[in-house]
Design an enzyme around this catalytic site. Sequence first.
Site: not given
Length: 638
Positions: A376, A380, A505, A329, A378
Site C-alpha cells: 500500500q 498517516h 489514513h 496503521c 500508505d
Amino acid sequence: MINITLPDGSTREFDGPVDGFAVAGSISEGFVRNCVAMEINGKTVDMSRKISEDASVRFITRKDPEGTDVLRHTAAHVMAQAVCNLYKDAMLTIGPVIENGFYYDFDMGPISEEDFPKIEAEIKRIVKAKLPIRRKEVSKSEALDFYKDEPYKHELIEELEDGTISFYSQGEFTDLCRGPHLPDTGYIKAFKLMKVSGAYWRGDPERPQLQRIYGTAFFDKKELDAYLHFLEEAKKRDHRKLGTALDLISFHDEAPGMPFFHPNGMELWNALLAYWREEHRTAGYVETKTPIILNRSLWEQSGHWENYRENMYTVTIDDTESAIKPMNCPGGMLLYKRKRHSYKDLPIRAAEIGLVHRHELSGVLSGLFRVRAFHQDDAHIFMTPEMIDTEILGVLKLVRRMYSTFGLGFHLELSTRPEKSIGTDAQWEQATNGLKNALEEYGEDYQINEGDGAFYGPKIDIHIKDAIGRTWQCGTIQLDMSLPERFDLSYGGEDNEKHRPVMIHRVIFGSIERFLGILIEHFAGKFPLWLAPVQMVILPINDSLAPFAEEVNASFLQAGLRSKVDDRTESLNRKIREAQLSQIPLIITIGEKEKAAGTLAIRTLDGTVKYGVTRDDFIAACRENIAQRKLELDLFEK
RNA sequence: GCCAGCGUAGCUCAGCUGGUAGAGCUACUGAUUUGUAAUCAGUGGGUCGGGGGUUCGAGUCCCUUCGCUGGCUCCA
C-alpha cells in the site's frame, strides 16, 4: 376532458381516459414506435397505462438510459419464460437489471454455457411471437395464493405491502413484477446470454444456491456488437495476458495470490515509486517503514484481532503469537508514540510503502487486481482538529496531480457516518464537516454515500476512469477517530495541556500491485517513456557494428536511460518485430551510415523512422520527455 | 469458502465415441551478416496440475486434491 402536459410545457386535450400509445400517437406515428414506457407525474409506468386525470407525462424512448433498463428488464422476463419452458422444475426468484445487462436467478439443476444456444433459441421464438405484455394488479392474498408452492416468490410477497403488488404476463408466463415493461416481447431485437454462475438466495451463503444466468440486450444489433467489441478490447488489454507477454509478472501455485515480479516488472515498479517518492517529498511527507510481523498484543490493542482476524495470517515465534500485518496503521501508531510531540510538529505526514498480507477467499483472487500480498502507498497524517480541512485538501490536490500524470480522470465520493459507529456526535460532525469543507474548497462535484463510512470515521473514496471508460476505486482518505484513542496518542498544545491528535489514513495508488495492473490495461502495454521497462533497444545491422552499438548503449545508460542492445545474429526485420511486440517505445538501428555520421535512426511504435538524429539531441530529448513524465512521445516536434 | 468451467512442452493451442502424446513460436546447434514487423535447416523439450480408482489399456471415464477463470443481493 383530460389535459396532458408534456416536458416542453405544451398541453394536449383528450376527451376521456387515454393510454400512452394514444398520447404519443398524438405527437407522431413514428414517435409511438420509439416509446417504451412513460413517466406520469414522475412515476414510470407501462405505455398501456390508462391516464384518467390531468397529468404531466414524459415518454421514455429507446434513446433514454431508462429505456434500455426497461428493455433489459423485459428481456430478463423473456429469458425466465424461456428457461421455464425448457426446464419444467425451474423456480423463479429475482431478475434485476444490472450495469451492462441483466440476470435472473433460478432454483434449478446446474446448467452451463453449453445450454445457451437452446435457451437463446427459445427466447428468439418468444420474441418472434410478439407476445403482448399485460399488467395485473392483485391483492397480497391473491399473490400469496398464486405462489403457494414457490417459497422464493412467497417470501418476496410477504415483504410487500398490500395494494402495491402487480403481476406481468406474456403468453402463458406470469411473474411478480413492479414493472414497467415493453408493450410486447417483439421489441427485443438484440440480446445475448453472457454467463452462468452460482448465487445464493439473497446473497446469504446459509441459504439455497441458485443458478444465475447473465444476459444483455440492446434495441439495436449494432449496439450489441459495439458492446461485445468493447469486451474484446478489454480482453486484449487484460494485464494477466500482457503481464506474461511483456515478461512483467507471473504467478505460481506455490504462492497463490502473491505475484512475482520479473526484471521488467521491477523496472516499472521502480519508475512508479520513484515518481511517487518525488511527489510525496515535495508535498511534505516523510517516509517510514514498519515490520510485517508484529505480535498479537498490538493487534488486540488496535482492534484488528477482534474485527479482522479471519483475514490475518498468524505465526508463532518463540511461543509468542504474532500476525503478519494486514494494515500498516498499528505500526504507524508505535512510530508516533516513540517520542513526545508538540503542536509545533504537526501535521506529521508519515508515508509508508507497506507490504501487507490478507487472507482473501480463494475464489476472489484475480491477477494483480485481487491478491493476498500487496504494497500500500500508505500515509498517516497526524494533526490537530483545526487542520482537517487543509490536510484533506492537500491530499486531494496531490491525488489530482498524480492521477493526471497517467491521464486518468477521477471522481470523488464522500461516505458519512454508518449506523454502527464509535465516537461522539460532535466528533463525527467535526470530522464530516472537515471533509466537506475540503471538498467544497477543492471545487469539483462529489457524490455522497450516506451511512457508507467506516465505523471509525468518514471517508472520501477516489474512483479513477481508465482509457476505455472503466472505473476503479483506488485512492481513499479516511478519518480515524478510533486508533488515536486506542493508542492514547497525544501532543502538547499551546496551552501546555495534552491533546488527542486527529489522524487520517490515505492511499493514492491504493495497492501498488493493483494500480500497476490498472496501468497495464489503461496503456494496453504501451507505456509512456518514463514508465517503459525498456525504453530503447539498439539494433546493430551486422556483427561488426556490435562494439559500436555497445558504445552507444553505454552512453545511454550513462545518461540514465533504460537501454539495451540486441546483437543476436537474427535478421533486422525479426529484431524489429520482436521489439515492436514487446512495446519498446524506441528502436534504434545502427548501420555503417550511422556510425560514419555519428547519428541515429529512430523508429517509434507507430512504425515511423526518423533518420539523422545526433546522439546528444536524442539523449537530451529523451531525458526531457522522461523528466516531465509526458504521456506522449513527442521527442522531435518543436 | 460456495457454484460453474478449465488445467496437455517456457508461450499459444490441437488431440473424435478410452488404444502406448502433436503443431507453431521459444530454447539449443549449424549456415546466413541482414537497412525497418518473422532467413533457412537441424536438434532438444511433456510421469498430459498432483494423488487414487475403473479398465487388458486413460490426456480421454469416476473420486479426491491443488491451481486458474467467471460469478456469489446494482433485491419482485
